[in-house]
Write a protein that holds these residues in place. Structure first.
Motif, mmCIF file in Angstrom:
data_model
loop_
_atom_site.group_PDB
_atom_site.id
_atom_site.type_symbol
_atom_site.label_atom_id
_atom_site.label_comp_id
_atom_site.label_asym_id
_atom_site.label_seq_id
_atom_site.Cartn_x
_atom_site.Cartn_y
_atom_site.Cartn_z
ATOM 1 N N ASP A 4 0.644 -0.898 -0.202
ATOM 2 C CA ASP A 4 -0.101 -0.184 -0.266
ATOM 3 C C ASP A 4 0.713 1.457 0.359
ATOM 4 N N LEU A 5 2.342 1.089 1.430
ATOM 5 C CA LEU A 5 3.030 2.242 1.268
ATOM 6 C C LEU A 5 3.452 2.599 -0.563
ATOM 7 N N ALA A 6 3.972 1.456 -1.118
ATOM 8 C CA ALA A 6 4.510 1.275 -2.524
ATOM 9 C C ALA A 6 3.575 2.135 -3.252
ATOM 10 N N ARG A 7 2.514 2.113 -3.147
ATOM 11 C CA ARG A 7 1.564 2.823 -4.547
ATOM 12 C C ARG A 7 1.418 4.532 -4.127
ATOM 13 N N ARG A 8 1.389 4.783 -3.202
ATOM 14 C CA ARG A 8 1.470 6.099 -2.095
ATOM 15 C C ARG A 8 2.767 6.135 -3.035
ATOM 16 N N ARG B 182 7.591 -0.500 -11.655
ATOM 17 C CA ARG B 182 6.195 -0.961 -12.053
ATOM 18 C C ARG B 182 5.935 -1.762 -11.059
ATOM 19 N N ALA B 183 6.728 -2.817 -10.161
ATOM 20 C CA ALA B 183 6.615 -3.741 -9.885
ATOM 21 C C ALA B 183 5.077 -3.956 -8.501
ATOM 22 N N PRO B 184 4.840 -2.422 -8.216
ATOM 23 C CA PRO B 184 3.957 -2.223 -6.885
ATOM 24 C C PRO B 184 2.212 -1.947 -7.872
ATOM 25 N N TRP B 185 2.903 -2.177 -9.450
ATOM 26 C CA TRP B 185 1.817 -2.096 -10.193
ATOM 27 C C TRP B 185 1.029 -3.023 -10.529
ATOM 28 N N ARG B 186 1.810 -4.365 -10.703
ATOM 29 C CA ARG B 186 1.732 -5.416 -11.409
ATOM 30 C C ARG B 186 0.139 -6.041 -11.160
ATOM 31 N N ARG C 190 -2.976 -4.949 -11.474
ATOM 32 C CA ARG C 190 -3.445 -3.748 -11.598
ATOM 33 C C ARG C 190 -3.807 -2.726 -12.889
ATOM 34 N N PRO C 191 -4.943 -2.693 -12.964
ATOM 35 C CA PRO C 191 -5.314 -1.628 -13.987
ATOM 36 C C PRO C 191 -4.884 -0.558 -14.167
ATOM 37 N N GLU C 192 -3.323 0.071 -13.524
ATOM 38 C CA GLU C 192 -2.329 1.316 -13.956
ATOM 39 C C GLU C 192 -1.008 -0.620 -14.582
ATOM 40 N N ALA C 193 -1.548 -1.624 -14.420
ATOM 41 C CA ALA C 193 -0.049 -1.862 -15.744
ATOM 42 C C ALA C 193 -0.211 -2.085 -16.850
ATOM 43 N N ASP C 194 -1.621 -1.308 -17.407
ATOM 44 C CA ASP C 194 -1.227 -0.768 -18.296
ATOM 45 C C ASP C 194 -0.400 0.879 -19.073
#
Lengths: 390, 299
Positions: free
Chosen positions: B90-94, B118-122, B124-128
């Motif tokens: 959660d921290l890594a996405r903030r 980009r690892a924190p977004w694997r 998830r939609p953000e990975a697009d």
């Protein structure tokens, strides 16, 4: 001709006149330099080489069996298996039937279990090595070198001497697992400082752990009966001699669990290469990853050590060579190392049982003979590159 | 420039509730207080530069804000929640964190390292948007020519730029950086801090430890001067940086003069090198402080 020269002459100027790579097409940025093609080629070459060597190896020994007969025997047994599970409609063609009366028994009760064991143990050792290097963040970490194997071996010899059988045939693998686990945690706690493992600390810790475990094995040997003593000596040398299907049945699931678990960690191990704090800032739960990795290293090492003794350096040589070809990304590294380890140990075991007629050389001796100098070369290179013992 | 455009920032209204806040923060190593009673609230839209002499506690404050160092007393809150209450992912996405040293233990290519951002977004939609973020980060750090090289064989400055690109690729609304410019040449020092300014102007927040006071004054909207574990001043460069204060905390005379909306900061040279040692005075002066080279035209 002159146009070509003009192009050549203009080329360097084009490069140097481009100080801002910002405007370059973003497609160029995303192009990949370690093509999946390379990984596929290596994977398939290893699969084919391993299968070919397995067939050839099955034919070698005191009773030589020609390749067509081996394939025929395998086809026969496969067809039997298919009909027992209700797939009798599928039939493999049978090329030839083993001519010697003992050939089929030799294949199925001696050679094929042993070959299977070599493949499993090789894969377990190579994956265990790669996993350990990933979590220690050091390419020289290896279960045999740092004493995890001897930790497992000392516990397994305690199982032999004490005659404990509370878990049936799983008793000594269980002991080996606990011994390996304790040794891995010990090395991990002792060899790390500031999130990194220095080469010199790692090697020295390995010396200390190996010395203590050596003393433990010596004590167990001293206390044991003649028959037990023979069993313990067999451990220290490492051998696949006398492998039965029951042994394979123990090692196979343990190895499978270890490899699947390691692959599940692959992505986190990649991030760990950036540093522990850096990996945590990318969302990796460091403590959990560390504990899982150490347990998996112990599982994989115990799978190999409990039944085949100490076979060192496979976990060092194989991941290193794979890393040279495919790079350090762990998903490819772990899966291809499993194949490479299987091939290497099968080759080593084939040499061990056929090099000297009527003798079965200890396979641990062979791997150490090759792995020792390799380790030395790696150590020297690491030392040169980091300008000291970093 | 890229498909990403401005930094994606969750729409926290600029300048209202703090996104990252330390209250009564004390960090103690052994019996020594490295930080004592620090209060710092960072809001969306702010680029905060932490400056101060060696041992002032800048890095420790950044470590405490990123959760690497536990608070002995006081709290650090991200979005109003104590750091310890959030999981690493959660921290890594903030917020992304650029640490001071960035040794990579295996020969990954620079491209692989940036992609790790980009690892924190694997999954998830953000990975697009992975490719677009990586491309933008590569452009920001100007590392396109290095992408296929092993990070283990890059120079210190190049490695620092790759690490900066990784942190940019993570595309978090909050960025914490510990001396990101330490090993960079002037072009990249300016560029890195300028990118951070663009990030905060787009509604993000950034806290950066800097040694170069003039660089801090040029880009940061807010400067925090630390000395001996305490905040000595906190405000816009014109408010926070004064000749008297800086000369005191750095124990060296420092000249601060207003220029536009900000200030220029330069150390006063009290001792001149002997003419025998160096060929000419102006050259000698620049030689003493290489960081001043780019500003010599204004002197």
């Amino acid at each position: 001709m002159s146009a070509a020269i003009a192009r050549v002459a203009a080329a360097p100027g084009d490069d140097s006149d481009d100080p801002t790579p910002l405007d370059r097409d973003s497609d160029a940025v995303i192009a990949h330099h370690r093509p999946a093609r390379r990984r596929r080629t290596l994977t398939w070459s290893l699969v084919v080489a391993t299968a070919a060597l397995a067939v050839v190896s099955a034919g070698l020994g005191q009773l030589a069996i020609p390749v067509p007969e081996i394939l025929g025997s395998v086809a026969l047994h496969t067809n039997d298996a298919l009909s027992t599970i209700g797939l009798g409609g599928i039939r493999l063609p049978v090329a030839a039937v083993p001519s010697h009366p003992n050939a089929d028994a030799t294949l199925w009760s001696i050679r094929i279990p042993r070959i299977t064991m070599a493949l499993l143990v090789g894969a377990a050792l190579a994956v265990g090595g790669a996993l350990m290097q990933g979590v220690f963040r050091n390419p020289l970490a290896e279960p045999g070198v740092v004493g995890v194997s001897s930790g497992a071996a000392v516990a397994a010899s305690v199982a032999i001497v004490s005659g404990a059988t509370f878990a049936g045939p799983l008793t000594s693998p269980l002991f080996a697992f606990v011994g390996g686990l304790v040794a891995t945690f010990l090395v991990y706690l002792a060899a790390r400082s500031g999130g990194r493992t220095e080469v010199v600390t790692l090697v020295l810790t390995g010396i200390a752990v190996n010395a203590v475990c050596g003393a433990g094995i010596a004590l167990a040997t001293f206390l044991s009966s003649t028959q037990q003593r023979e069993q313990i000596v067999f451990w220290q040398l490492g051998s696949l001699n006398g492998t039965r299907w029951q042994d394979v049945a123990i090692v196979a699931p343990v190895t499978a669990i270890g490899i699947v678990g390691a692959l599940a960690l692959a992505h986190r191990l990649d991030l760990l290469a950036l540093g522990e704090r850096q990996a945590r800032h990318l969302g990796v739960s460091i403590e959990r990853t560390r504990v899982i990795a150490i347990v998996l290293v112990a599982v994989l090492t115990a799978a190999a050590v409990a039944l085949c003794g100490i076979i060192a350096f496979v976990g060092l040589v194989v991941p290193h060579l794979v890393r040279l070809v495919l790079g350090p990304a762990h998903r490819a590294l772990l899966s291809v190392s499993a194949l490479g380890g299987a091939l290497l140990l099968l080759a080593a075991d084939t040499v061990a049982r056929t090099a000297v007629p009527y003798a079965d050389l200890p396979i641990g001796m062979l791997t150490a003979l090759v792995g020792g100098p390799f380790f030395f070369w790696l150590l020297r290179r690491t030392r040169l590159r980091s300008g000291g013992w970093g | 420039m890229t498909a990403v455009g401005a930094t994606p920032v969750e729409t926290t209204p600029v300048g209202t509730t703090p996104v990252l806040e330390a209250r009564g923060l004390t960090v103690r190593f052994g019996s020594r207080d490295i930080l004592s009673g620090v209060d710092l609230a960072v809001r969306a839209g702010e680029l905060v530069a932490l400056v101060g002499p060696n041992g002032a506690g800048k890095s420790t404050l950044l470590h405490a804000l990123s959760g690497d160092v536990p608070a002995s007393n006081g709290v650090v809150e991200l979005d109003g929640r104590p750091l310890r209450a959030s999981s690493p992912i959660d921290l890594a996405r903030r917020r992304s964190v650029l640490t001071q040293s960035n040794e990579v233990s295996f020969p990954f290519s620079a491209r692989e390292v940036v992609e790790m951002g980009r690892a924190p977004w694997r999954g998830r939609p953000e990975a697009d948007a992975d490719e677009a973020h990586v491309a933008r980060a590569v452009a920001d750090a100007e590392i396109a020519p290095l992408l296929d090289r092993f990070v283990t064989e890059l120079s210190g400055g190049e490695r620092a730029r790759v690490a900066f690109a990784r942190v940019r690729a993570q595309a978090c609304p909050i960025i914490l950086l510990d001396e990101p410019t330490a090993s960079l040449d002037i072009r990249h020092q300016e560029r890195v801090v300028e990118r951070l300014r663009a990030h905060s102007d787009a509604g993000g927040a950034a806290v950066v430890v800097l040694h170069d006071l003039d660089l801090a004054a040029a880009y940061a909207g807010r400067v925090v001067v630390l000395d001996a574990g305490r905040i000595r001043s906190d405000g816009s460069p014109r408010e926070a940086l004064s000749s008297a204060l800086l000369s005191e905390v750095y124990r060296h005379p420092i000249d601060v003069h207003p220029e536009g909306h900000t200030v220029r900061v330069r150390p006063v040279r009290t001792t001149r090198p002997t003419s025998a040692a160096l060929p000419s005075a102006p050259h000698a002066e620049r030689h003493l402080d290489p960081r001043r080279k780019d500003h010599s035209a204004h002197d």
